[in-house]
Motif scaffolding. Sequence first.
Motif, mmCIF file in Angstrom:
data_model
loop_
_atom_site.group_PDB
_atom_site.id
_atom_site.type_symbol
_atom_site.label_atom_id
_atom_site.label_comp_id
_atom_site.label_asym_id
_atom_site.label_seq_id
_atom_site.Cartn_x
_atom_site.Cartn_y
_atom_site.Cartn_z
ATOM 1 N N PHE A 125 76.468 24.371 25.423
ATOM 2 C CA PHE A 125 75.137 24.495 24.813
ATOM 3 C C PHE A 125 74.161 23.661 25.635
ATOM 4 N N ASP A 126 72.884 23.968 25.475
ATOM 5 C CA ASP A 126 71.834 23.260 26.204
ATOM 6 C C ASP A 126 71.628 21.886 25.548
ATOM 7 N N HIS A 127 71.744 20.833 26.327
ATOM 8 C CA HIS A 127 71.668 19.486 25.756
ATOM 9 C C HIS A 127 70.281 19.158 25.210
ATOM 10 N N ASP A 128 69.245 19.784 25.738
ATOM 11 C CA ASP A 128 67.891 19.479 25.260
ATOM 12 C C ASP A 128 67.516 20.280 24.021
ATOM 13 N N THR A 129 67.786 21.576 24.053
ATOM 14 C CA THR A 129 67.349 22.426 22.934
ATOM 15 C C THR A 129 68.441 22.638 21.892
ATOM 16 N N GLY A 130 69.675 22.325 22.237
ATOM 17 C CA GLY A 130 70.782 22.563 21.311
ATOM 18 C C GLY A 130 71.178 24.025 21.215
ATOM 19 N N GLU A 131 70.535 24.889 22.014
ATOM 20 C CA GLU A 131 70.859 26.319 21.929
ATOM 21 C C GLU A 131 72.173 26.622 22.652
ATOM 22 N N LEU A 132 72.917 27.562 22.098
ATOM 23 C CA LEU A 132 74.159 27.993 22.735
ATOM 24 C C LEU A 132 73.828 28.686 24.054
ATOM 25 N N ASP A 133 74.592 28.373 25.093
ATOM 26 C CA ASP A 133 74.365 28.990 26.404
ATOM 27 C C ASP A 133 75.040 30.374 26.402
ATOM 28 N N LEU A 134 74.243 31.383 26.101
ATOM 29 C CA LEU A 134 74.804 32.734 25.951
ATOM 30 C C LEU A 134 75.327 33.295 27.266
ATOM 31 N N ASP A 135 74.682 32.895 28.374
ATOM 32 C CA ASP A 135 75.173 33.372 29.671
ATOM 33 C C ASP A 135 76.564 32.817 29.937
ATOM 34 N N HIS A 136 76.724 31.532 29.598
ATOM 35 C CA HIS A 136 78.042 30.928 29.798
ATOM 36 C C HIS A 136 79.075 31.606 28.895
ATOM 37 N N LEU A 137 78.678 31.829 27.654
ATOM 38 C CA LEU A 137 79.581 32.498 26.714
ATOM 39 C C LEU A 137 79.977 33.884 27.250
ATOM 40 N N ALA A 138 78.963 34.621 27.699
ATOM 41 C CA ALA A 138 79.228 35.981 28.204
ATOM 42 C C ALA A 138 80.164 35.925 29.416
ATOM 43 N N GLY A 139 80.032 34.862 30.209
ATOM 44 C CA GLY A 139 80.884 34.712 31.383
ATOM 45 C C GLY A 139 82.331 34.397 31.011
ATOM 46 N N LEU A 140 82.511 33.792 29.848
ATOM 47 C CA LEU A 140 83.877 33.435 29.423
ATOM 48 C C LEU A 140 84.595 34.609 28.763
ATOM 49 N N VAL A 141 83.805 35.507 28.168
ATOM 50 C CA VAL A 141 84.401 36.646 27.458
ATOM 51 C C VAL A 141 84.761 37.731 28.467
ATOM 52 N N ASP A 142 86.013 38.159 28.430
ATOM 53 C CA ASP A 142 86.433 39.223 29.348
ATOM 54 C C ASP A 142 87.383 40.186 28.636
ATOM 55 N N SER A 143 88.014 41.039 29.403
ATOM 56 C CA SER A 143 88.829 42.092 28.791
ATOM 57 C C SER A 143 90.118 41.553 28.154
ATOM 58 N N ARG A 144 90.364 40.235 28.296
ATOM 59 C CA ARG A 144 91.527 39.640 27.629
ATOM 60 C C ARG A 144 91.110 38.736 26.467
ATOM 61 N N THR A 145 89.833 38.817 26.066
ATOM 62 C CA THR A 145 89.354 37.985 24.946
ATOM 63 C C THR A 145 89.604 38.702 23.626
ATOM 64 N N LYS A 146 90.627 38.249 22.922
ATOM 65 C CA LYS A 146 90.945 38.900 21.635
ATOM 66 C C LYS A 146 89.898 38.559 20.585
ATOM 67 N N LEU A 147 89.393 37.322 20.648
ATOM 68 C CA LEU A 147 88.567 36.834 19.543
ATOM 69 C C LEU A 147 87.495 35.881 20.060
ATOM 70 N N VAL A 148 86.278 36.036 19.520
ATOM 71 C CA VAL A 148 85.197 35.080 19.786
ATOM 72 C C VAL A 148 84.914 34.377 18.461
ATOM 73 N N CYS A 149 84.904 33.043 18.483
ATOM 74 C CA CYS A 149 84.732 32.270 17.244
ATOM 75 C C CYS A 149 83.509 31.387 17.371
ATOM 76 N N VAL A 150 82.488 31.637 16.569
ATOM 77 C CA VAL A 150 81.274 30.825 16.660
ATOM 78 C C VAL A 150 80.804 30.383 15.281
ATOM 79 N N SER A 151 80.080 29.292 15.324
ATOM 80 C CA SER A 151 79.465 28.779 14.119
ATOM 81 C C SER A 151 78.167 29.552 13.861
ATOM 82 N N GLY A 152 77.920 29.941 12.606
ATOM 83 C CA GLY A 152 76.653 30.594 12.273
ATOM 84 C C GLY A 152 75.512 29.605 12.260
#
Length: 480
Positions: free
Chosen positions: A184-211
């Motif tokens: 996440f961005d240390h200044d804004t606290g926002e989740l880094d969606l680009d980083h998340l998207a980079g981690l998710v691939d065709s072997r990602t069974k499950l994505v778990c995030v806080s609402g």
Amino acid sequence: MNHHYGYVSERLITEGLFPQRRARRRERGPGGAAPVPTVDGLDVEAIRTHFDFPATGRVVTNNAATTQTPVELVDLYRRLAPWYEGVHRGQSTASQRMTERFEESYDTIATWINAPSRRTIATYRATTEAINAVMYSLLTEFRDGDNVVTTLMEHNSNFVPWYALAREVLPKFGRSVECRVARFDHDTGELDLDHLAGLVDSRTKLVCVSGASNFLGTKPPLDRIRAIADAAGYLQPSGQRGSLLLVDAAQLAPTTLIDVQELGVDYLAFSFHKMLAPFGVGVLYAREPLLERSLPFLYGGDMVADGQVRPDRVEYGGLPWKFAAGTPNVLGVVASAQALRLLADLVLDDGSPRFEGCSPLPREDVVRTMSRVNSHVASLTDRALAGTDGIPGLRSYGPPTGAARSPLLAFTVRGTDPRALATALDREGVEARAGCHCASLAHWDLGLDPGTCRLSFAAYTNERDVDRAVDALAAVVRRG
Ligand code: PMP
């Protein structure tokens, strides 16, 4: 008279619960304190008369941890007690009535989050157990080389189970599964969606995030995360493509309208003790096809089909009872579902009782209730952020004023131990909480040892509470 709810509620209705409630309001009043303006149509002072804690003088600003209980709910628990019986399979009238009330509670919970039906609702002890239920139900489905993606802003409840699955459980079965964490961005606290998207691939069974984060207050954009999960291409055992999405809604559900169908989530978990009902109940919503095909989390009595147990063959019960092994927390579930109805009554205050009512809870009432609660707590949060802004040495974390965030404020004050700060605030009558709030990864990532101090608000928090908390904080910091 509609007999669906059994004697207890019939009697309540006959005796007229609402005149009783209104009398209580007149009796107690705002306790002689200066009138506090109504915010966004929410009559907070009227709401507070339904709780005993204001009379103690407590400034309850630790609501992200757990909330206070309305008197009606405590009364309800007491009134249900003489009629307590186990549910399902009992022959007594008491058992059958309890069963009806218990099962109807699932309908109320389903309506609250706009789940298609009670079949998609399982009850557990709390969010933590609900997330573990998902983990154990999916355990056998993970294939060698799969991964789970979670984030650095999770509560430990939505990280440690996935860590343990990948590092401890599955290796024992010879399967290598990775647990990946998005930044996440240390200044804004926002989740880094680009980083998340980079981690998710065709072997990602499950994505778990806080609402909604219980430390930063961030509300990650679930629609965009859903899209990332959908695009992954993972081949699920059902033949469907895409990663499953689990949302930890422990901080989202108390103050934000949830529509699981619109969000398109696969799993969603929350705890009632953060929603006025401390009776040991948490909820897991899951899409029906997932519950149909996945293994149960707990095995034993009640979750099996009637009479369908043989040494060589066991059949499970239909949904949702396949996920309700053992004697359930009957009174807890009933009282928790009634807490939702009561919240709607307190917030809408339109003279049409839903608490202990005979008809299904209209979804429209939930929408209006949560819209009011949400704008009320948002304005309190903005007030707290503005009030603490000029305090020397104070740094608050998470999204800035005006951004969508959960109603809490976590901060540090330069040169001060957050635990000493919380203790000093308590001496001023203000209840804060210091530590890492089980958001250990985010604190570690930000280098915050020994943690932060946090103030958090609920529907019954008024502006006076916020001002008292902010003034006390300013005074404590001034004194050094
Ligand atoms: N997730 C979040 C975001 C939370 O705030 C909490 C409670 N602090 C939990 C999970 C765990 O909830 P419970 O203790 O009710 O299982």
